[in-house]
Each structure stands twice: as C-alpha cells, then as structure tokens.
Design an enzyme around this catalytic site. Structure first.
Site, short mmCIF file in Angstrom:
data_model
loop_
_atom_site.label_atom_id
_atom_site.label_comp_id
_atom_site.label_asym_id
_atom_site.label_seq_id
_atom_site.Cartn_x
_atom_site.Cartn_y
_atom_site.Cartn_z
CE1 TYR A 1 -25.95 -15.16 -2.93
CE2 TYR A 1 -28.04 -14.04 -2.61
CZ TYR A 1 -27.15 -15.25 -2.39
OH TYR A 1 -27.69 -16.09 -1.40
CB SER B 1 -31.90 -17.07 -1.72
OG SER B 1 -32.36 -15.72 -1.32
CE LYS C 1 -26.91 -19.03 -3.74
NZ LYS C 1 -26.55 -20.15 -3.28
P1 NAD Z 1 -21.03 -18.36 4.50
O1 NAD Z 1 -20.43 -17.41 3.54
O2 NAD Z 1 -21.22 -18.31 5.82
O3 NAD Z 1 -20.99 -19.95 4.04
C1 NAD Z 1 -20.43 -20.18 2.71
C2 NAD Z 1 -19.17 -21.13 2.70
O4 NAD Z 1 -18.73 -21.41 1.36
C3 NAD Z 1 -18.14 -20.34 3.43
O5 NAD Z 1 -17.40 -21.09 4.40
C4 NAD Z 1 -17.12 -20.21 2.34
O6 NAD Z 1 -15.41 -20.22 2.80
C5 NAD Z 1 -17.11 -21.38 1.48
N1 NAD Z 1 -16.97 -21.19 -0.15
C6 NAD Z 1 -17.18 -19.93 -0.70
N2 NAD Z 1 -16.88 -20.14 -2.13
C7 NAD Z 1 -16.38 -21.58 -2.12
C8 NAD Z 1 -15.64 -22.30 -2.98
N3 NAD Z 1 -15.45 -21.47 -4.33
N4 NAD Z 1 -15.21 -23.49 -2.79
C9 NAD Z 1 -15.38 -24.00 -1.57
N5 NAD Z 1 -15.89 -23.15 -0.68
C10 NAD Z 1 -16.37 -22.16 -0.84
O7 NAD Z 1 -22.75 -18.23 3.84
P2 NAD Z 1 -23.91 -18.91 4.43
O8 NAD Z 1 -24.84 -17.69 5.00
O9 NAD Z 1 -23.91 -19.76 5.25
O10 NAD Z 1 -24.77 -19.29 3.18
C11 NAD Z 1 -24.74 -20.62 2.71
C12 NAD Z 1 -25.45 -20.76 1.33
O11 NAD Z 1 -26.76 -20.36 1.59
C13 NAD Z 1 -24.82 -20.08 0.28
O12 NAD Z 1 -25.00 -20.69 -0.91
C14 NAD Z 1 -25.84 -18.77 0.23
O13 NAD Z 1 -25.95 -18.09 -0.88
C15 NAD Z 1 -27.15 -19.47 0.67
N6 NAD Z 1 -28.08 -18.27 1.42
C16 NAD Z 1 -27.67 -17.74 2.43
C17 NAD Z 1 -28.61 -16.89 3.04
C18 NAD Z 1 -28.14 -15.93 4.08
O14 NAD Z 1 -28.99 -15.08 4.44
N7 NAD Z 1 -27.19 -16.34 4.81
C19 NAD Z 1 -29.93 -16.46 2.57
C20 NAD Z 1 -30.47 -17.43 1.46
C21 NAD Z 1 -29.18 -18.31 0.70
N1 UFG Z 2 -31.87 -3.18 6.87
C1 UFG Z 2 -31.94 -2.16 7.55
N2 UFG Z 2 -30.34 -1.70 8.14
C2 UFG Z 2 -29.46 -2.55 7.62
C3 UFG Z 2 -29.66 -3.80 6.94
C4 UFG Z 2 -30.90 -4.21 6.68
O1 UFG Z 2 -32.83 -1.36 7.84
O2 UFG Z 2 -28.33 -2.23 8.16
C5 UFG Z 2 -33.45 -3.56 6.58
C6 UFG Z 2 -33.38 -3.77 5.05
O3 UFG Z 2 -33.79 -2.72 4.39
C7 UFG Z 2 -34.54 -4.94 4.96
C8 UFG Z 2 -34.54 -5.74 6.08
O4 UFG Z 2 -33.69 -5.06 7.03
O5 UFG Z 2 -35.87 -4.31 4.90
C9 UFG Z 2 -33.85 -7.14 5.97
O6 UFG Z 2 -32.49 -6.73 5.39
P1 UFG Z 2 -31.37 -7.82 5.30
O7 UFG Z 2 -30.25 -7.30 4.28
O8 UFG Z 2 -31.09 -8.63 6.54
O9 UFG Z 2 -32.11 -8.98 4.33
P2 UFG Z 2 -32.65 -9.12 2.71
O10 UFG Z 2 -34.21 -9.57 2.83
O11 UFG Z 2 -32.47 -7.76 2.26
O12 UFG Z 2 -31.92 -9.89 2.12
C10 UFG Z 2 -31.22 -11.36 2.65
C11 UFG Z 2 -29.70 -11.33 2.04
C12 UFG Z 2 -30.30 -12.19 0.56
C13 UFG Z 2 -31.17 -12.88 0.24
C14 UFG Z 2 -32.35 -12.46 1.48
C15 UFG Z 2 -33.25 -13.84 1.45
O13 UFG Z 2 -29.08 -10.43 1.97
O14 UFG Z 2 -29.07 -12.48 -0.09
O15 UFG Z 2 -32.14 -12.14 2.54
O16 UFG Z 2 -32.64 -15.10 2.15
F1 UFG Z 2 -31.71 -13.58 -0.55
#
Ligand code: NAD
Ligand code: UFG
Length: 370
Positions: A179, A153, A183
C-alpha cells in the site's frame, strides 16, 4: 454499458446549451471523498460534481441508485451529484464519462487502503492503486484534462529522519507495505508525467491521519470489518461493538511510550482539497506539487483514548500489547507549505475530532447499513 444514475446525453447548463464545467471525483463515495464532495458543495463550487466509484468500499442500499454517503450529502446540501458505478481500471467507461461531462480537473481518491491486506494481496493493490491510476491518467490525457489532485499519504516518508516532517524529507525509503509503496510509486509516476509535458498540474496531498466526521453526524468513516486504524477502533469500543482496544506498544521514545500521530479532522482535510482545486486553476501553477495536510501537532494513543472518553462520556477499556509490525514511533507534519501554497490551515481541535466522530458513531453504530 455505462451503469449510471444519469442518462448518456452530454450535460448542458440548460440556458445556452454549453456544457457545465465539472470536477471528476474518483472514490468520491468513500470516507474522505464524500466529505470533500460535501465541502465543495457547501462552498458553492461553480463546478458540477461527477463521482466515479465501484462501491468496493462504500455502501448502497438495495433499490437506491446512489451510495448512502452521497445520497445523504445531496440531502444535506440540496444539490445534485452525478454518480457512476464504475471502476477506474475500465478505460472505456471512463472515456464515456469524460465524453459526457466537461471535466476540468480530477480529484483522485479511489484506491485500496488497508495496509495489512496489501501485504497479503500485493497484486490487487498494485492493479487498483497503480494500474488503475495510470488508466485514469491516460484517459485524462486523451481528453485533454491535465489538472489533478491526488490522495497521497505521509506513509511515503517511511520512518521520519526528523520532526516535524516537511515535504523535502526523502520519500520511498524503508516502505514496508505494498500500500505504502503504491502511493510512493504513483507520486514518482506523476513527477515523470509532469516532467514530460508542462500541461500537467498535479497537487499530491500527503495526508497525515484523517479522523472525525461531518458536523451533521450523518456521514462518517464506515470501515468494512474490524477497523485497522485507531480512531474507528476506539469509537467502535465506545459504542459497544468491540470489547476493548489493544494499544500496540508502550515502549516507544515518546512522552508516554505509545505511538504519536498527527490526527487531522476530515472536514479540514476536505477543505484542503477545495484549496488545491483553486491552485490548479492558477496560471503558472504547472508541474508537480507535494503538500502535507496535517495539523502540525502529534498526540499519543493514550491521549487519544482520554480525549475520546471525555467527548463520549464512555469508558474505553484497553490493554497494552506488543508493537504492531511496520509501525513508526512518531510523526507529525510541518504544515508551513500548505499555508504558503494553498492558503490553508487545519482549524479543528482534537476535541472537535472526537466529538464529531462520536456524533456519527453513536447515531450509526453499524455505519451506513440500515
Ligand atoms: P475509502 O475506502 O473510504 O474510499 C475509497 C473509495 O474508492 C471507496 O468508496 C471505494 O469504493 C472506491 N474504490 C476503490 N477501488 C476502486 C476502483 N478500482 N474504482 C473505483 N472506485 C474504487 O478510503 P478513504 O479513507 O476515503 O481514502 C481515500 C484516499 O485517501 C485513498 O487513496 C487512500 O489511500 C488515501 N489516504 C487515506 C488515508 C486514511 O487514513 N483514510 C490516509 C492517507 C491517504
Ligand atoms: N494503534 C493502536 N491500536 C489499534 C490501532 C492503532 O494502538 O488498534 C496505534 C498505532 O500503533 C499507532 C496509532 O495508533 O501508534 C495510529 O495507528 P493508525 O493505524 O490509526 O494509523 P497509522 O499512522 O499507523 O497509519 C494510518 C494508515 C496509513 C496511512 C497513515 C497516514 O493506516 O495507511 O495513517 O495517513 F498512511
């Protein structure tokens, strides 16, 4: 005993009895994982896809063997996905899966991902995100599998020192949540294992802000409880599940005072994984590679609201409230390395992101649950 939709016999290709080459996808039933499975199958990957997910954040209908996201991807693509309801912390089950399939590489999505929750439950986050990841790597090594794509991330960069953020930007400084730290720690672990043994090839994809949904509108983001992230919150306001959006701060040093992020369409992001898998197969690719996946363009919260209103035809009521603790002001990616190393660029626009999110959300106001 292994809980699976498959039998325990090794998978063969049926013609000459050799095992088909597979990609293991942990967390493949989740938001980004299911889109990546769809994109790999749509791109006619030569690999069998094997998903391990403990369903802690994915929904399976009663009586179904597979989670809804993957059941639908099978319907959309007409292809089979091997699914195991298993936890990445369970080395024995993972080993059984590695024995059964000819795993060539792993895409590791499985993790807990709620930033706020991680502050209250650090141990749970470290157990899954770090300990579970180490268990997976150990099982991989024991089975001679050294190719990995990891879900990282842009949070590892902390507060940006310069924009756009490139991969040389320092990581691990000023991280506020367990969290985010998990990462960063995993990236450090992967660097160490790559240094210790040149057999490892690791591509750590640093996602910016994934949003959007599959073009079919049949799979998409389905957060449990009230969404923490902007796009799912806006779309639930648009569909009438939530009354109004809170905008966290309008006094940042940005064009309109609200936070700026690099939003990337989840299908573009998924395609980046397909390219990363190709890189793993190239001779000479060994070692650790961190690569940003973003568009290189930042949008403010108010710009996101306006774009979503246009795409959905719905008004998004909002009010400005104080800043959210731990939020940064602005970030967007330098995407030149992803282009050079993976031959990949995001192609979908903000309009595409909002339109596709709305197609999914309006057809599934309550997500995957029937
Ligand atoms: P998600 O929660 O939709 O998907 C994660 C999946 O992993 C889920 O289906 C969950 O059931 C499974 N899981 C959790 N713990 C587990 C375990 N112990 N064993 C097996 N399965 C398990 O999340 P996502 O948004 O698809 O994110 C996927 C990856 O991307 C994560 O590693 C997350 O940290 C990373 N990531 C997500 C975002 C975002 O904004 N969505 C941003 C940056 C990084
Ligand atoms: N925001 C609002 N209202 C809300 C939610 C968010 O104003 O209800 C604003 C936040 O303050 C920020 C922007 O919208 O300025 C984006 O917020 P998000 O929560 O959607 O995303 P972030 O960039 O804060 O963080 C997310 C994930 C992190 C990840 C990061 C980069 O939560 O785990 O994106 O992938 F690391």
């Amino acid at each position: 005993m292994l809980q699976s939709c498959d039998t325990m016999q090794p998978q063969t290709n049926g013609t000459n009895g050799t095992m088909s080459s597979s990609i293991l996808i942990t967390g493949g039933a989740g938001y980004i994982g299911s889109h990546t499975v769809a994109v790999l199958l749509e791109a006619s990957t030569p690999h069998e896809l094997v998903v391990v997910d403990n369903l802690s954040n994915a929904h399976r209908e009663q009586g179904q063997k597979k989670p809804e996201s993957l059941r639908i991807v099978e319907e959309l693509t007409g292809k089979n996905i091997h699914f195991y309801d298993a936890d990445i912390r369970d080395a024995e089950k993972l080993s059984e899966i590695f024995n059964k399939h000819n795993i060539e590489c792993v895409i590791h999505f499985a993790a807990l991902k709620a930033v706020g929750e991680s502050v209250d439950k650090p141990l749970e986050y470290y157990q899954v995100n770090i300990s579970g990841t180490c268990t997976l790597f150990d099982v991989m090594r024991k089975h001679g599998v050294y190719k990995l794509v990891y879900s990282s991330s842009c949070t590892v960069y902390g507060e940006p020192r310069k924009l756009p953020i490139d991969e040389a930007h320092p990581t691990g400084l000023g991280l506020t949540s367990p969290y985010g730290k998990s990462k960063y720690f995993c990236e450090e672990i992967m660097k160490d294992i790559c240094r210790s043994d040149p057999k490892w090839t690791v591509v750590s994809l640093r996602y910016f802000n994934p949003v959007g949904a599959h073009l079919s509108g049949r799979i998409g983001e389905d957060p449990a409880g009230t969404p923490n992230n902007l796009m799912p919150y806006i779309s639930q306001v648009a569909v009438g599940r939530l009354p109004e959006l809170q905008v966290f701060g309008n006094n940042y040093q940005t064009s309109d005072g609200t936070g700026v992020r690099d939003y990337i369409h989840v299908v573009d992001l998924a395609a980046g994984h397909e390219r990363a898998v190709r890189l793993l197969q190239q001779p000479g690719a060994s070692g650790f590679h961190a690569v940003n996946l973003g568009t290189g363009v930042g949008y403010s919260v108010l710009q996101m609201i306006k774009a979503f209103e246009e795409a959905s035809g719905r008004k998004i009521p909002y009010k400005i409230v104080g800043r959210r603790p731990g939020d940064i002001s602005e970030n967007y990616a330098d995407v030149s390395l992803s282009h050079r190393l993976l031959g990949w660029r995001a192609t979908r626009t903000l309009e595409d992101m909002c339109r596709d999110t709305w197609r999914w959300q309006s057809a599934h106001p309550n997500g995957f649950k029937s």
